[in-house]
Design a protein around this motif. Structure first.
Motif, PDB file in Angstrom:
ATOM      1  N   TYR A   1       1.016   4.114  -2.843  1.00 46.64           N
ATOM      2  CA  TYR A   1       0.732   5.509  -2.477  1.00 46.64           C
ATOM      3  C   TYR A   1       1.828   6.424  -3.008  1.00 46.64           C
ATOM      4  O   TYR A   1       1.551   7.463  -3.617  1.00 46.64           O
ATOM      5  CB  TYR A   1       0.644   5.609  -0.955  1.00 46.64           C
ATOM      6  CG  TYR A   1       0.505   7.024  -0.428  1.00 46.64           C
ATOM      7  CD1 TYR A   1      -0.762   7.593  -0.247  1.00 46.64           C
ATOM      8  CD2 TYR A   1       1.617   7.783  -0.093  1.00 46.64           C
ATOM      9  CE1 TYR A   1      -0.895   8.888   0.241  1.00 46.64           C
ATOM     10  CE2 TYR A   1       1.499   9.079   0.386  1.00 46.64           C
ATOM     11  CZ  TYR A   1       0.239   9.620   0.553  1.00 46.64           C
ATOM     12  OH  TYR A   1       0.110  10.903   1.033  1.00 46.64           O
ATOM     13  N   MET A   2       3.088   6.050  -2.765  1.00 50.63           N
ATOM     14  CA  MET A   2       4.209   6.866  -3.203  1.00 50.63           C
ATOM     15  C   MET A   2       4.236   7.008  -4.722  1.00 50.63           C
ATOM     16  O   MET A   2       4.367   8.112  -5.264  1.00 50.63           O
ATOM     17  CB  MET A   2       5.528   6.255  -2.732  1.00 50.63           C
ATOM     18  CG  MET A   2       5.889   6.578  -1.308  1.00 50.63           C
ATOM     19  SD  MET A   2       6.324   8.315  -1.066  1.00 50.63           S
ATOM     20  CE  MET A   2       7.861   8.424  -1.979  1.00 50.63           C
ATOM     21  N   ARG A   3       4.111   5.890  -5.438  1.00 49.72           N
ATOM     22  CA  ARG A   3       4.207   5.934  -6.895  1.00 49.72           C
ATOM     23  C   ARG A   3       3.057   6.741  -7.494  1.00 49.72           C
ATOM     24  O   ARG A   3       3.241   7.502  -8.441  1.00 49.72           O
ATOM     25  CB  ARG A   3       4.211   4.523  -7.485  1.00 49.72           C
ATOM     26  CG  ARG A   3       5.299   3.611  -6.956  1.00 49.72           C
ATOM     27  CD  ARG A   3       6.694   4.122  -7.229  1.00 49.72           C
ATOM     28  NE  ARG A   3       7.696   3.376  -6.471  1.00 49.72           N
ATOM     29  CZ  ARG A   3       8.961   3.713  -6.350  1.00 49.72           C
ATOM     30  NH1 ARG A   3       9.400   4.805  -6.948  1.00 49.72           N
ATOM     31  NH2 ARG A   3       9.794   2.988  -5.636  1.00 49.72           N
ATOM     32  N   GLY A   4       1.869   6.590  -6.928  1.00 52.11           N
ATOM     33  CA  GLY A   4       0.718   7.317  -7.445  1.00 52.11           C
ATOM     34  C   GLY A   4       0.854   8.818  -7.258  1.00 52.11           C
ATOM     35  O   GLY A   4       0.599   9.608  -8.181  1.00 52.11           O
ATOM     36  N   HIS A   5       1.267   9.239  -6.066  1.00 55.41           N
ATOM     37  CA  HIS A   5       1.433  10.659  -5.803  1.00 55.41           C
ATOM     38  C   HIS A   5       2.599  11.239  -6.602  1.00 55.41           C
ATOM     39  O   HIS A   5       2.538  12.378  -7.076  1.00 55.41           O
ATOM     40  CB  HIS A   5       1.641  10.902  -4.306  1.00 55.41           C
ATOM     41  CG  HIS A   5       0.363  10.907  -3.523  1.00 55.41           C
ATOM     42  ND1 HIS A   5      -0.401   9.779  -3.346  1.00 55.41           N
ATOM     43  CD2 HIS A   5      -0.298  11.915  -2.895  1.00 55.41           C
ATOM     44  CE1 HIS A   5      -1.476  10.081  -2.626  1.00 55.41           C
ATOM     45  NE2 HIS A   5      -1.441  11.368  -2.349  1.00 55.41           N
TER      46      HIS A   5
ATOM     47  N   ALA B   1      19.378   7.160 -10.843  1.00 54.96           N
ATOM     48  CA  ALA B   1      18.014   7.585 -10.528  1.00 54.96           C
ATOM     49  C   ALA B   1      17.148   6.398 -10.119  1.00 54.96           C
ATOM     50  O   ALA B   1      16.318   6.506  -9.203  1.00 54.96           O
ATOM     51  CB  ALA B   1      17.401   8.297 -11.729  1.00 54.96           C
ATOM     52  N   GLU B   2      17.344   5.262 -10.777  1.00 52.51           N
ATOM     53  CA  GLU B   2      16.564   4.079 -10.438  1.00 52.51           C
ATOM     54  C   GLU B   2      16.873   3.607  -9.020  1.00 52.51           C
ATOM     55  O   GLU B   2      15.979   3.213  -8.274  1.00 52.51           O
ATOM     56  CB  GLU B   2      16.837   2.965 -11.445  1.00 52.51           C
ATOM     57  CG  GLU B   2      15.923   1.757 -11.288  1.00 52.51           C
ATOM     58  CD  GLU B   2      16.146   0.695 -12.344  1.00 52.51           C
ATOM     59  OE1 GLU B   2      15.310  -0.224 -12.436  1.00 52.51           O
ATOM     60  OE2 GLU B   2      17.156   0.770 -13.065  1.00 52.51           O
TER      61      GLU B   2
ATOM     62  N   TYR C   1       0.831  -1.203   0.000  1.00 51.15           N
ATOM     63  CA  TYR C   1       0.000   0.000   0.000  1.00 51.15           C
ATOM     64  C   TYR C   1       0.865   1.252   0.000  1.00 51.15           C
ATOM     65  O   TYR C   1       0.607   2.202  -0.746  1.00 51.15           O
ATOM     66  CB  TYR C   1      -0.913   0.001   1.230  1.00 51.15           C
ATOM     67  CG  TYR C   1      -1.743   1.261   1.344  1.00 51.15           C
ATOM     68  CD1 TYR C   1      -2.929   1.400   0.623  1.00 51.15           C
ATOM     69  CD2 TYR C   1      -1.327   2.317   2.158  1.00 51.15           C
ATOM     70  CE1 TYR C   1      -3.681   2.558   0.716  1.00 51.15           C
ATOM     71  CE2 TYR C   1      -2.064   3.478   2.251  1.00 51.15           C
ATOM     72  CZ  TYR C   1      -3.241   3.593   1.527  1.00 51.15           C
ATOM     73  OH  TYR C   1      -3.981   4.741   1.621  1.00 51.15           O
ATOM     74  N   ALA C   2       1.913   1.262   0.841  1.00 54.29           N
ATOM     75  CA  ALA C   2       2.796   2.421   0.920  1.00 54.29           C
ATOM     76  C   ALA C   2       3.496   2.663  -0.404  1.00 54.29           C
ATOM     77  O   ALA C   2       3.633   3.806  -0.861  1.00 54.29           O
ATOM     78  CB  ALA C   2       3.824   2.224   2.039  1.00 54.29           C
ATOM     79  N   GLU C   3       3.943   1.582  -1.052  1.00 53.01           N
ATOM     80  CA  GLU C   3       4.605   1.705  -2.349  1.00 53.01           C
ATOM     81  C   GLU C   3       3.647   2.286  -3.388  1.00 53.01           C
ATOM     82  O   GLU C   3       3.996   3.193  -4.153  1.00 53.01           O
ATOM     83  CB  GLU C   3       5.108   0.331  -2.798  1.00 53.01           C
ATOM     84  CG  GLU C   3       5.751   0.289  -4.168  1.00 53.01           C
ATOM     85  CD  GLU C   3       7.209   0.706  -4.160  1.00 53.01           C
ATOM     86  OE1 GLU C   3       7.820   0.685  -5.237  1.00 53.01           O
ATOM     87  OE2 GLU C   3       7.726   1.049  -3.083  1.00 53.01           O
TER      88      GLU C   3
ATOM     89  N   LEU D   1       7.764   5.340 -11.688  1.00 58.79           N
ATOM     90  CA  LEU D   1       6.325   5.518 -11.464  1.00 58.79           C
ATOM     91  C   LEU D   1       5.563   4.204 -11.401  1.00 58.79           C
ATOM     92  O   LEU D   1       4.371   4.186 -11.113  1.00 58.79           O
ATOM     93  CB  LEU D   1       5.740   6.413 -12.561  1.00 58.79           C
ATOM     94  CG  LEU D   1       6.356   7.825 -12.629  1.00 58.79           C
ATOM     95  CD1 LEU D   1       5.709   8.639 -13.726  1.00 58.79           C
ATOM     96  CD2 LEU D   1       6.251   8.522 -11.285  1.00 58.79           C
ATOM     97  N   THR D   2       6.253   3.091 -11.668  1.00 54.64           N
ATOM     98  CA  THR D   2       5.659   1.775 -11.485  1.00 54.64           C
ATOM     99  C   THR D   2       6.425   1.068 -10.361  1.00 54.64           C
ATOM    100  O   THR D   2       7.370   1.612  -9.805  1.00 54.64           O
ATOM    101  CB  THR D   2       5.748   0.951 -12.774  1.00 54.64           C
ATOM    102  OG1 THR D   2       7.124   0.872 -13.184  1.00 54.64           O
ATOM    103  CG2 THR D   2       4.949   1.616 -13.888  1.00 54.64           C
ATOM    104  N   LEU D   3       6.010  -0.128 -10.039  1.00 52.15           N
ATOM    105  CA  LEU D   3       6.678  -0.876  -8.978  1.00 52.15           C
ATOM    106  C   LEU D   3       8.157  -1.018  -9.298  1.00 52.15           C
ATOM    107  O   LEU D   3       8.533  -1.533 -10.357  1.00 52.15           O
ATOM    108  CB  LEU D   3       6.046  -2.257  -8.824  1.00 52.15           C
ATOM    109  CG  LEU D   3       6.575  -3.119  -7.661  1.00 52.15           C
ATOM    110  CD1 LEU D   3       6.228  -2.473  -6.325  1.00 52.15           C
ATOM    111  CD2 LEU D   3       5.990  -4.522  -7.733  1.00 52.15           C
ATOM    112  N   SER D   4       9.010  -0.535  -8.408  1.00 48.88           N
ATOM    113  CA  SER D   4      10.440  -0.528  -8.667  1.00 48.88           C
ATOM    114  C   SER D   4      11.039  -1.917  -8.493  1.00 48.88           C
ATOM    115  O   SER D   4      10.702  -2.645  -7.558  1.00 48.88           O
ATOM    116  CB  SER D   4      11.137   0.458  -7.729  1.00 48.88           C
ATOM    117  OG  SER D   4      12.539   0.415  -7.920  1.00 48.88           O
ATOM    118  N   ALA D   5      11.961  -2.256  -9.399  1.00 48.36           N
ATOM    119  CA  ALA D   5      12.673  -3.528  -9.278  1.00 48.36           C
ATOM    120  C   ALA D   5      13.724  -3.472  -8.187  1.00 48.36           C
ATOM    121  O   ALA D   5      14.226  -4.493  -7.732  1.00 48.36           O
ATOM    122  CB  ALA D   5      13.326  -3.887 -10.614  1.00 48.36           C
TER     123      ALA D   5
END
Length: 378
Positions: free
Chosen positions: A37-41, A260-261, A33-35, A193-197
């Motif tokens: 939230y961060m990516r969406g904002h 950056a990644e 959920y936290a991940e 902006l998507t789930l980070s690897a």
């Protein structure tokens, strides 16, 4: 309806005494959920409309540093941004001998050099003799002031990323000296902006200057326990290096996209400035102090992560400590804040998102180069 003999998927162990399984499920749900939230904002902030910058009807001859990596990404940032702000950009390198000839051929309104330490001042003198404006953006003040103090007076306009150097250059007779720190080139430095690897707790990316080694030594064990990963050259200088060979990657310059990644996939990124008084690597015999933030300050903030940075006097001109960025003054304070923010996820996210918003609003190369051109042409 469940069929006889089939196993149903269940969110946590059926055995109520198995608390470890339940806790793992709950932690995973909370982290997911936290991940999200961060990516969406972060996506909303990145895609928001930004300030408009005018396109000036001028021609710029840009002289790159000619030094390759790690200066090359800065050259790219400047050139690509200038293309959006001016009518025409011609590029060359500082080691090329035909700069005057290019100026004669193209008659630019401005010759702008980055770094300039490999650019013979005779070339700049020849350009000025043609009546063409010249400017230099110094990249490493005050660390190499022994060289920059010699070349700065040959330019019409001097831009420095260290506020302490302004009066020094003016004292040499430079009439137009301006404070202009670097920024974030948001085509390189932006959040995933998507789930980070990449999923890290703490990261440090940079060279092992001696002041960094000595600063981190008292808390290196605690930081490693909390998940620190280090990337950069010279980290075999750290006496404890052999204890963490899988956590410290040495001998590699990370490009901006890869950096950056990592920033974006890390909860806390440490930024520790180098010392301006390290005689083993600097040429700063005038002992000019460094009070302004380094370029990484803006690049880390542009990636939507919490930055812990050692305090510098001019930092608050760009980010509000405790609101958009966090600072530390000693090793113990660094460790305390790492412990705090790893256990206060909401606060960590809020500061990271505010830093991201502030960076895209105020601290991009479009902002800086628009300011530079304004000083010269307005």
């Amino acid at each position: 309806m469940l069929q006889q003999g089939k196993h149903s998927a269940r969110p946590f162990p059926r055995d109520p005494s198995d608390d470890s399984g339940r806790k793992g499920w709950e932690d995973g749900l909370r982290d997911g959920y936290a991940e999200g939230y961060m990516r969406g904002h972060a996506k909303v902030i990145v895609e928001r409309t930004r300030p408009f910058f005018p396109v000036r009807k001028i021609k710029v001859l840009y002289v790159s540093s000619g030094k390759g990596f790690p200066y090359m990404p800065i050259d790219e940032a400047v050139v690509e941004t200038l293309k959006t702000l001016t009518a025409d950009v011609i590029t060359t390198e500082s080691r090329q001998p035909e700069i005057r000839e290019l100026a004669v051929k193209h008659r630019p309104d401005l010759v702008l050099a980055l770094d300039g330490m490999d650019l013979p001042v005779e070339q700049i003198d020849a350009v000025r003799a043609l009546g063409i404006r010249t400017a230099i953006w110094l990249t490493d003040d005050p660390y190499y002031s022994d060289m920059t103090l010699k070349i700065a007076p040959h330019y019409d306009y001097v831009f420095t990323l260290e506020r302490n150097c302004i009066d020094v250059y003016r004292g040499l007779g430079c009439r137009n000296v301006y404070y202009l720190p670097f920024a974030a080139y948001v085509s390189h430095y932006r959040p995933t902006l998507t789930l980070s690897a990449i999923r890290r707790q703490i990261s440090f990316i940079g060279s092992a200057y001696w002041n960094r080694v000595e600063f981190l030594r008292p808390v290196i064990g605690g930081l490693m326990e909390k998940g620190l990963r280090i990337n950069g050259i010279w980290w075999d200088r750290l006496p404890e290096y052999e204890q963490y060979p899988d956590r410290i990657e040495i001998g590699k310059w990370m490009g901006p996209m890869e950096t950056a990644e990592v920033y974006s996939g890390t909860k806390i990124v440490i930024n520790l400035h180098r010392s301006p008084f390290d005689e083993t690597v600097n040429n700063n015999s005038a002992k000019i102090a460094a009070h302004s933030p380094n370029p990484r300050t803006f690049e880390i903030s542009a990636c939507g992560t919490l930055q812990l940075v050692d305090s510098r006097e001019d930092l608050s001109s760009f980010y509000k400590p405790g609101v958009e960025i966090e600072t530390f003054s000693n090793s113990a304070e660094l460790m305390d804040k790492v412990n705090y923010y790893l256990s206060h996820e909401k606060e960590r996210q809020q500061i990271a998102l505010r830093a991201l918003e502030r960076t895209f609003r105020d601290h991009t190369y479009s902002h800086r180069l628009n300011e530079l051109l304004g000083y010269i042409f307005e």
